[in-house]
Design a protein around this motif. Structure first.
Motif, PDB file in Angstrom:
ATOM      1  N   ASP A 226      -6.250   6.465  13.344  1.00 59.29           N
ATOM      2  CA  ASP A 226      -5.995   5.501  14.409  1.00 59.29           C
ATOM      3  C   ASP A 226      -5.694   4.113  13.850  1.00 59.29           C
ATOM      4  O   ASP A 226      -5.018   3.313  14.502  1.00 59.29           O
ATOM      5  CB  ASP A 226      -7.206   5.415  15.349  1.00 59.29           C
ATOM      6  N   ASP A 227      -6.206   3.829  12.666  1.00 61.57           N
ATOM      7  CA  ASP A 227      -6.018   2.498  12.085  1.00 61.57           C
ATOM      8  C   ASP A 227      -6.000   2.629  10.564  1.00 61.57           C
ATOM      9  O   ASP A 227      -7.033   2.545   9.909  1.00 61.57           O
ATOM     10  CB  ASP A 227      -7.141   1.562  12.536  1.00 61.57           C
ATOM     11  N   GLY A 228      -4.817   2.858  10.001  1.00 60.91           N
ATOM     12  CA  GLY A 228      -4.684   3.016   8.565  1.00 60.91           C
ATOM     13  C   GLY A 228      -3.448   3.827   8.233  1.00 60.91           C
ATOM     14  O   GLY A 228      -2.719   4.277   9.124  1.00 60.91           O
ATOM     15  N   GLY A 229      -3.212   4.065   6.944  1.00 64.44           N
ATOM     16  CA  GLY A 229      -2.034   4.807   6.527  1.00 64.44           C
ATOM     17  C   GLY A 229      -2.323   6.283   6.349  1.00 64.44           C
ATOM     18  O   GLY A 229      -3.469   6.709   6.228  1.00 64.44           O
ATOM     19  N   VAL A 230      -1.245   7.082   6.323  1.00 61.15           N
ATOM     20  CA  VAL A 230      -1.330   8.516   6.077  1.00 61.15           C
ATOM     21  C   VAL A 230      -0.400   8.860   4.920  1.00 61.15           C
ATOM     22  O   VAL A 230       0.783   8.518   4.946  1.00 61.15           O
ATOM     23  CB  VAL A 230      -0.929   9.333   7.320  1.00 61.15           C
ATOM     24  N   ASP A 231      -0.927   9.538   3.904  1.00 58.61           N
ATOM     25  CA  ASP A 231      -0.141   9.916   2.736  1.00 58.61           C
ATOM     26  C   ASP A 231      -0.402  11.397   2.432  1.00 58.61           C
ATOM     27  O   ASP A 231      -1.476  11.761   1.955  1.00 58.61           O
ATOM     28  CB  ASP A 231      -0.537   9.052   1.539  1.00 58.61           C
ATOM     29  N   VAL A 232       0.569  12.243   2.759  1.00 59.40           N
ATOM     30  CA  VAL A 232       0.464  13.673   2.497  1.00 59.40           C
ATOM     31  C   VAL A 232       1.561  14.053   1.507  1.00 59.40           C
ATOM     32  O   VAL A 232       2.753  13.950   1.820  1.00 59.40           O
ATOM     33  CB  VAL A 232       0.617  14.502   3.782  1.00 59.40           C
ATOM     34  N   SER A 233       1.160  14.492   0.314  1.00 56.54           N
ATOM     35  CA  SER A 233       2.145  14.797  -0.723  1.00 56.54           C
ATOM     36  C   SER A 233       2.129  16.259  -1.164  1.00 56.54           C
ATOM     37  O   SER A 233       2.864  16.638  -2.070  1.00 56.54           O
ATOM     38  CB  SER A 233       1.919  13.889  -1.943  1.00 56.54           C
ATOM     39  N   VAL A 234       1.291  17.101  -0.528  1.00 61.50           N
ATOM     40  CA  VAL A 234       1.281  18.521  -0.876  1.00 61.50           C
ATOM     41  C   VAL A 234       2.435  19.218  -0.146  1.00 61.50           C
ATOM     42  O   VAL A 234       2.875  18.762   0.925  1.00 61.50           O
ATOM     43  CB  VAL A 234      -0.053  19.186  -0.493  1.00 61.50           C
ATOM     44  N   PRO A 235       2.940  20.342  -0.694  1.00 66.20           N
ATOM     45  CA  PRO A 235       3.968  21.103   0.022  1.00 66.20           C
ATOM     46  C   PRO A 235       3.437  21.604   1.367  1.00 66.20           C
ATOM     47  O   PRO A 235       2.312  22.092   1.451  1.00 66.20           O
ATOM     48  CB  PRO A 235       4.259  22.264  -0.934  1.00 66.20           C
ATOM     49  N   ARG A 236       4.277  21.496   2.417  1.00 68.54           N
ATOM     50  CA  ARG A 236       3.813  21.828   3.763  1.00 68.54           C
ATOM     51  C   ARG A 236       4.655  22.958   4.358  1.00 68.54           C
ATOM     52  O   ARG A 236       5.861  23.053   4.132  1.00 68.54           O
ATOM     53  CB  ARG A 236       3.871  20.591   4.663  1.00 68.54           C
ATOM     54  N   ASP A 237       3.961  23.818   5.119  1.00 69.17           N
ATOM     55  CA  ASP A 237       4.616  24.926   5.809  1.00 69.17           C
ATOM     56  C   ASP A 237       3.772  25.260   7.031  1.00 69.17           C
ATOM     57  O   ASP A 237       2.595  25.601   6.904  1.00 69.17           O
ATOM     58  CB  ASP A 237       4.734  26.132   4.882  1.00 69.17           C
ATOM     59  N   GLU A 238       4.356  25.141   8.223  1.00 65.85           N
ATOM     60  CA  GLU A 238       3.614  25.362   9.457  1.00 65.85           C
ATOM     61  C   GLU A 238       3.142  26.798   9.625  1.00 65.85           C
ATOM     62  O   GLU A 238       2.277  27.080  10.454  1.00 65.85           O
ATOM     63  CB  GLU A 238       4.466  24.947  10.659  1.00 65.85           C
ATOM     64  N   SER A 239       3.689  27.706   8.834  1.00 65.34           N
ATOM     65  CA  SER A 239       3.265  29.105   8.921  1.00 65.34           C
ATOM     66  C   SER A 239       2.255  29.478   7.835  1.00 65.34           C
ATOM     67  O   SER A 239       1.833  30.634   7.755  1.00 65.34           O
ATOM     68  CB  SER A 239       4.481  30.033   8.816  1.00 65.34           C
ATOM     69  N   SER A 240       1.831  28.517   7.036  1.00 67.80           N
ATOM     70  CA  SER A 240       0.905  28.801   5.938  1.00 67.80           C
ATOM     71  C   SER A 240      -0.461  29.232   6.472  1.00 67.80           C
ATOM     72  O   SER A 240      -0.942  28.723   7.494  1.00 67.80           O
ATOM     73  CB  SER A 240       0.736  27.567   5.049  1.00 67.80           C
TER      74      SER A 240
END
Length: 259
Positions: A226-240
Motif C-alpha cells: 500500500d505504501d512502498g515499492g515492489v521489485d519482483v525479479s524471479v521468472p513468472r508464470d501464472e500456471s506455475s
C-alpha cells in the motif's frame, strides 16, 4: 529514662531516602539470563508426536536433534532477576498432556528479571509454540513447526518441515528448505531465504518490508504494497505450481533469486 522519638515526617523521609537509594542502585543494572552460570536442567516425558510450548516471558531456543532419546524433551533454564520491594521472583516449569508450560513471576517495585530456555526435542516431533513475551529461535526441524509470539522476533534456520510463523510485534526470519512457509507480522519486517523450490510461500507484514529469496525456477507471484515499492525479479508464470504471495501495508516488497 529519657525516650527519644523520631518525628513521623522524618521517618517518612528516611524511608523515602532508602527507597530512592535502592532504586538508584538497581537502575543501572539490568538482569541478563546469560549471566546465570549455573542453569537448571530437567527432562520431561513426551508421549505423543506433538509438543506444545506455552511460555509467558522468556527467550526460547528450540532445537531438534537426533542425539536425544525418543519420548524425552530436555530443557535448560537460565534465570537472573531481582525485586527491590515485593515477592521474590520465581520461575516454574511443568509438563502435562505433552504441553510444556514455562512461567516467570516477577513483580514489585523495580522488578528486573530475565529468563531463557533451551528446549531440545527429538527428531520426528512436531512443535507448536505459544509465546506471550519473548523472542523465539528454532533450528533443525523436519516436521511441522508453528510459532506464535505476541511480542518478540522469530527466527528459524536449518529446517525443512512446514512452517507457520507469527509475531504481533517483531521481525520474522527464516533460512530454510521448507516446501510450505507462512510468515506474518503486524509490526516488523519479514525476510525468507529458501534453499529448495517451495510449493507455497505466504508472507504478510502490516508495517515493514517483505523480502523473499528463492532458488531459480518459475513462480506464480502476487506482490503488493500500500505504501512502498515492489521489485519482483524471479521468472513468472501464472500456471506455475510454485505459488508465492508477498504483501505489506507499509514497506517495500522484494521477490528475487538467491544470490
Amino acid at each position: 529514662m529519657t525516650r527519644f522519638t523520631v518525628p513521623a515526617r522524618a521517618a517518612r523521609a528516611a524511608l523515602a531516602t532508602g527507597v530512592v537509594v535502592a532504586l538508584a542502585a538497581t537502575a543501572t543494572a539490568c538482569a541478563s539470563a546469560g549471566e546465570d552460570e549455573h542453569p537448571d536442567r530437567r527432562a520431561f516425558a513426551l508421549r505423543g508426536g506433538t509438543l506444545t510450548i506455552d511460555s509467558d516471558d522468556s527467550a526460547l531456543e528450540i532445537v531438534a536433534s537426533d542425539a536425544h532419546k525418543k519420548g524425552t524433551v530436555e530443557v535448560t533454564r537460565w534465570f537472573d532477576g531481582s525485586v527491590v520491594i515485593g515477592d521474590e521472583p520465581e520461575v516454574t516449569w511443568s509438563m502435562k498432556d505433552d504441553r510444556l508450560v514455562l512461567r516467570t513471576k516477577c513483580s514489585g517495585v523495580v522488578a528486573d528479571c530475565a529468563a531463557k530456555h533451551r528446549i531440545e526435542v527429538p527428531r520426528g516431533v512436531a512443535v507448536k509454540v505459544d509465546e506471550d513475551d519473548g523472542s523465539v529461535s528454532a533450528r533443525g526441524f523436519r516436521d511441522a513447526l508453528t510459532i506464535r509470539t505476541a511480542d518478540g522476533s522469530v527466527r528459524v534456520t536449518d529446517s525443512s518441515g512446514p512452517l507457520d510463523l507469527r509475531s504481533d510485534d517483531g521481525s520474522v526470519r527464516a533460512e530454510v528448505s521448507s516446501r510450505r512457509v507462512s510468515a506474518r507480522t503486524e509490526d516488523g519486517s519479514v525476510r525468507l531465504g529458501l534453499s529448495a523450490v517451495p510449493d507455497r510461500v505466504e508472507s504478510v507484514s502490516d508495517d515493514g518490508s517483505v523480502t523473499i529469496e528463492l532458488p531459480r525456477a518459475t513462480y506464480r507471484v502476487t506482490a503488493e504494497t500500500d505504501d512502498g515499492g515492489v521489485d519482483v525479479s524471479v521468472p513468472r508464470d501464472e500456471s506455475s505450481a510454485h505459488v508465492v504471495s508477498a504483501r505489506t501495508a507499509d514497506g517495500k516488497v522484494t521477490v528475487r533469486n538467491v544470490n
